[in-house]
Write a protein that holds these residues in place. Structure first.
Motif, PDB file in Angstrom:
ATOM      1  N   GLU A 116      -6.347   3.682 -10.777  1.00  0.00           N
ATOM      2  CA  GLU A 116      -6.018   4.769 -11.698  1.00  0.00           C
ATOM      3  C   GLU A 116      -5.387   4.288 -13.004  1.00  0.00           C
ATOM      4  OE1 GLU A 116      -3.240   8.831 -11.832  1.00  0.00           O
ATOM      5  OE2 GLU A 116      -3.633   7.870  -9.884  1.00  0.00           O
ATOM      6  N   PHE A 117      -4.513   3.276 -12.919  1.00  0.00           N
ATOM      7  CA  PHE A 117      -3.734   2.845 -14.081  1.00  0.00           C
ATOM      8  C   PHE A 117      -4.135   1.473 -14.621  1.00  0.00           C
ATOM      9  CE2 PHE A 117      -1.174   6.049 -12.031  1.00  0.00           C
ATOM     10  CZ  PHE A 117      -0.611   6.753 -13.083  1.00  0.00           C
ATOM     11  N   GLY A 118      -5.068   0.803 -13.978  1.00  0.00           N
ATOM     12  CA  GLY A 118      -5.466  -0.536 -14.402  1.00  0.00           C
ATOM     13  C   GLY A 118      -4.680  -1.623 -13.695  1.00  0.00           C
ATOM     14  N   SER A 119      -3.420  -1.340 -13.376  1.00  0.00           N
ATOM     15  CA  SER A 119      -2.578  -2.254 -12.601  1.00  0.00           C
ATOM     16  C   SER A 119      -1.383  -1.463 -12.088  1.00  0.00           C
ATOM     17  CB  SER A 119      -2.095  -3.436 -13.449  1.00  0.00           C
ATOM     18  OG  SER A 119      -1.173  -2.997 -14.428  1.00  0.00           O
ATOM     19  N   PHE A 120      -0.802  -1.952 -11.017  1.00  0.00           N
ATOM     20  CA  PHE A 120       0.422  -1.321 -10.513  1.00  0.00           C
ATOM     21  C   PHE A 120       1.543  -1.530 -11.534  1.00  0.00           C
ATOM     22  CE2 PHE A 120       4.341  -1.044  -8.048  1.00  0.00           C
ATOM     23  CZ  PHE A 120       4.138   0.134  -7.341  1.00  0.00           C
TER      24      PHE A 120
END
Length: 194
Positions: A119-123
């Motif tokens: 969802e965000f590209g990375s945590f």
């Protein structure tokens, strides 16, 4: 010499919680409060902080290398794919904390961690999105009694992660994760590691 504001070590002061255990001192000096942007390390601390719930951090630090082996070197994809045989293996591994809820939550949290990455590209992008300008918060801690166990920000992050289904990530664990990964720096103002 232990004092209210920390532990004196030769010419420098160290946060008193680090004590004298070499493992704790190394963790304090080299990791705690240092910003982490790497998802693998963030996932490692997510597993370790969840395992720590109700226990002392040194208990987990002493088992850290065993956790690394037991949880596929903290490879989130591999942990997310763990099945019943892996749970049984982990429950029989005396080198880690054998709590079925914690073991199962690590696997569940790995799956949710991947969803956040998608969802965000990375945590890292997700978690740092909660702090102003994505920059670590440098608290002005004068004595160990001033270090909070939770904050409004940890409440907010924990609430969002719980809504997403994360387990063993209440506000206190969330704040410990924030400290461990340098989202906040709670080293004493006069600490050698600040």
């Amino acid at each position: 010499m232990t004092q209210d504001f920390g532990l004196k070590t030769h010419d420098s002061i160290r946060c008193s919680w680090a004590g004298s255990d070499p493992l704790y001192v190394k963790y304090h000096d080299e990791e705690w409060g240092r910003p982490v942007y790497d998802d693998k390390t963030l996932f490692e601390f997510l597993i370790l902080e969840g395992a720590q719930a109700g226990l002392s951090w040194i208990t987990i630090l002493k088992r850290r290398e065993h956790y690394r082996k037991a949880f596929a070197d903290f490879d989130v994809q591999k942990v997310a794919a763990f099945g019943d045989e892996d749970v049984e293996r982990l429950m029989n591994d005396a080198r880690i904390i054998r709590n079925k809820l914690k073991v199962n939550s690590a696997i569940t949290n790995a799956k949710l961690f991947i969803k956040i990455q998608e969802e965000f590209g990375s945590f890292s992008s997700y978690i740092l999105g909660f702090i102003p300008d994505g920059k670590p918060i440098l608290n002005r801690i004068e004595k160990m009694g001033d270090v909070p166990a939770r904050t409004e920000l940890s409440d907010k992050i924990s609430k969002d992660m719980k809504k997403r289904g994360f387990k063993f990530f209440g506000t206190t664990i969330c704040y410990a994760h924030m400290q461990a990964t340098g989202m906040v720096n709670d080293h004493l103002l006069n600490c050698c590691a600040r």
